[in-house]
Design a protein around this motif. Sequence first.
Motif, PDB file in Angstrom:
ATOM      1  N   LYS A   1       1.047  -0.637  -0.043  1.00 65.71           N
ATOM      2  CA  LYS A   1      -0.122  -0.039  -0.181  1.00 65.71           C
ATOM      3  C   LYS A   1       0.826   1.045   0.193  1.00 65.71           C
ATOM      4  CE  LYS A   1      -3.956   1.827   2.443  1.00 65.71           C
ATOM      5  NZ  LYS A   1      -3.594   3.163   3.445  1.00 65.71           N
ATOM      6  N   TRP A   2       1.701   1.379   0.444  1.00 63.69           N
ATOM      7  CA  TRP A   2       2.767   2.335   0.545  1.00 63.69           C
ATOM      8  C   TRP A   2       3.779   2.471  -0.636  1.00 63.69           C
ATOM      9  CZ3 TRP A   2       8.035   2.965  -0.134  1.00 63.69           C
ATOM     10  CH2 TRP A   2       8.660   4.577   0.492  1.00 63.69           C
TER      11      TRP A   2
ATOM     12  N   GLU B   1       2.372   1.775  -3.090  1.00 61.36           N
ATOM     13  CA  GLU B   1       0.899   2.026  -4.532  1.00 61.36           C
ATOM     14  C   GLU B   1       0.697   3.734  -4.326  1.00 61.36           C
ATOM     15  OE1 GLU B   1      -1.417  -0.901  -3.625  1.00 61.36           O
ATOM     16  OE2 GLU B   1      -0.417  -2.531  -4.853  1.00 61.36           O
ATOM     17  N   GLU B   2       0.868   4.266  -2.189  1.00 60.00           N
ATOM     18  CA  GLU B   2       0.425   5.536  -2.255  1.00 60.00           C
ATOM     19  C   GLU B   2       1.325   6.047  -3.340  1.00 60.00           C
ATOM     20  OE1 GLU B   2      -2.303   4.509   1.599  1.00 60.00           O
ATOM     21  OE2 GLU B   2       0.057   5.207   1.562  1.00 60.00           O
ATOM     22  N   ARG B   3       2.279   6.138  -3.497  1.00 59.25           N
ATOM     23  CA  ARG B   3       4.169   7.195  -4.265  1.00 59.25           C
ATOM     24  C   ARG B   3       3.917   6.571  -5.791  1.00 59.25           C
ATOM     25  NH1 ARG B   3       3.634   6.732   0.781  1.00 59.25           N
ATOM     26  NH2 ARG B   3       4.801   7.501   2.124  1.00 59.25           N
ATOM     27  N   GLY B   4       2.531   5.828  -6.407  1.00 61.88           N
ATOM     28  CA  GLY B   4       2.562   5.630  -7.393  1.00 61.88           C
ATOM     29  C   GLY B   4       3.057   4.202  -8.316  1.00 61.88           C
ATOM     30  N   TYR B   5       3.839   3.173  -7.059  1.00 60.15           N
ATOM     31  CA  TYR B   5       4.912   2.620  -8.420  1.00 60.15           C
ATOM     32  C   TYR B   5       3.836   1.407  -8.338  1.00 60.15           C
ATOM     33  CZ  TYR B   5       9.052   4.406  -6.198  1.00 60.15           C
ATOM     34  OH  TYR B   5       9.967   4.952  -6.450  1.00 60.15           O
ATOM     35  N   GLU B   6       3.478   0.763  -9.062  1.00 63.75           N
ATOM     36  CA  GLU B   6       3.066  -0.560  -9.956  1.00 63.75           C
ATOM     37  C   GLU B   6       3.515  -1.584  -8.705  1.00 63.75           C
ATOM     38  OE1 GLU B   6       2.537  -1.209 -13.736  1.00 63.75           O
ATOM     39  OE2 GLU B   6       0.988  -3.717 -13.366  1.00 63.75           O
TER      40      GLU B   6
END
Length: 205
Positions: A22-23, A25-30
């Motif tokens: 989640k951390w 994904e919240e920073r735009g990573y897949e």
Amino acid sequence: MFVVIEGIDGAGKSTQAKLLAKWFEERGYEVVLTKEPTDTAFGKLIRKLVLTGGKEGIIDGARISHEAEALLFAADRAEHVAKLIKPSIEAGKIVISDRYFYSSLAYQWARGLDLEWLIDLNRFAVRPDLVILLDLPVKESMKRINGRSIKTEFDKIAELQKKVRENYLKLTERFPEMRIVNALASVEDIHNDIVALVEHELLKK
Ligand SMILES: Nc1ncnc2c1ncn2[C@@H]1O[C@H](COP(=O)(O)OP(=O)(O)OP(=O)(O)O)[C@@H](O)[C@H]1O
Ligand SMILES: Cc1cn([C@H]2C[C@H](O)[C@@H](COP(=O)(O)O)O2)c(=O)[nH]c1=O
């Protein structure tokens, strides 16, 4: 980036893997969040033959051998690396695995198999950028898993879990990518410790 979370049964691996995913994904990573044994046919076979302790694991009147167990985990991992982990890393995704070959080294070594053989058997496995070892006293682990119906034959054997914990700590001397995190802390504090280690690795990229 490839991150692995390791530790004895009940150490909090799945909890932390989800929070770390989640951390990112919240920073735009897949993110690819995965685990071993996998959910493929190989993983299902392992759960049937090895982990349930059920009759399926009895062949010619005896439990399958520890060597066969190690080979099954390695076969599952070979498919996992070839079909998911490597392609995902090459596509620039973040891969987070709840367990990897370090589990084979810690658990099958505790079952009496030769560590060098286990390391050779898993030499195909691409090395992660970071391995988080959630270190937990077995007494706490037993408390956390006691409420479960027996899920794996490894779950409830405190002696085995003690050996596995010792093995994991010994492995940190051999594999520099392993970082010990105190799993007795709160979920949030552990997550923050892991994020600090991840951010340090990201700076190197
Ligand atoms: N820091 C923590 N403090 C207290 N309890 C925790 C903590 N982290 C996880 N737990 C609880 O411990 C139990 C096991 O957590 P989790 O399933 O994440 O562990 P695991 O290492 O994946 O277990 P296993 O390897 O047996 O699947 C769960 O009930 C979870 O809510
Ligand atoms: C990958 C791997 C796992 N094991 C053992 C460790 C655990 O007791 C079970 C998996 O249970 P989980 O709750 O799904 O984590 O399998 C092992 O002995 N060797 C391995 O390589």
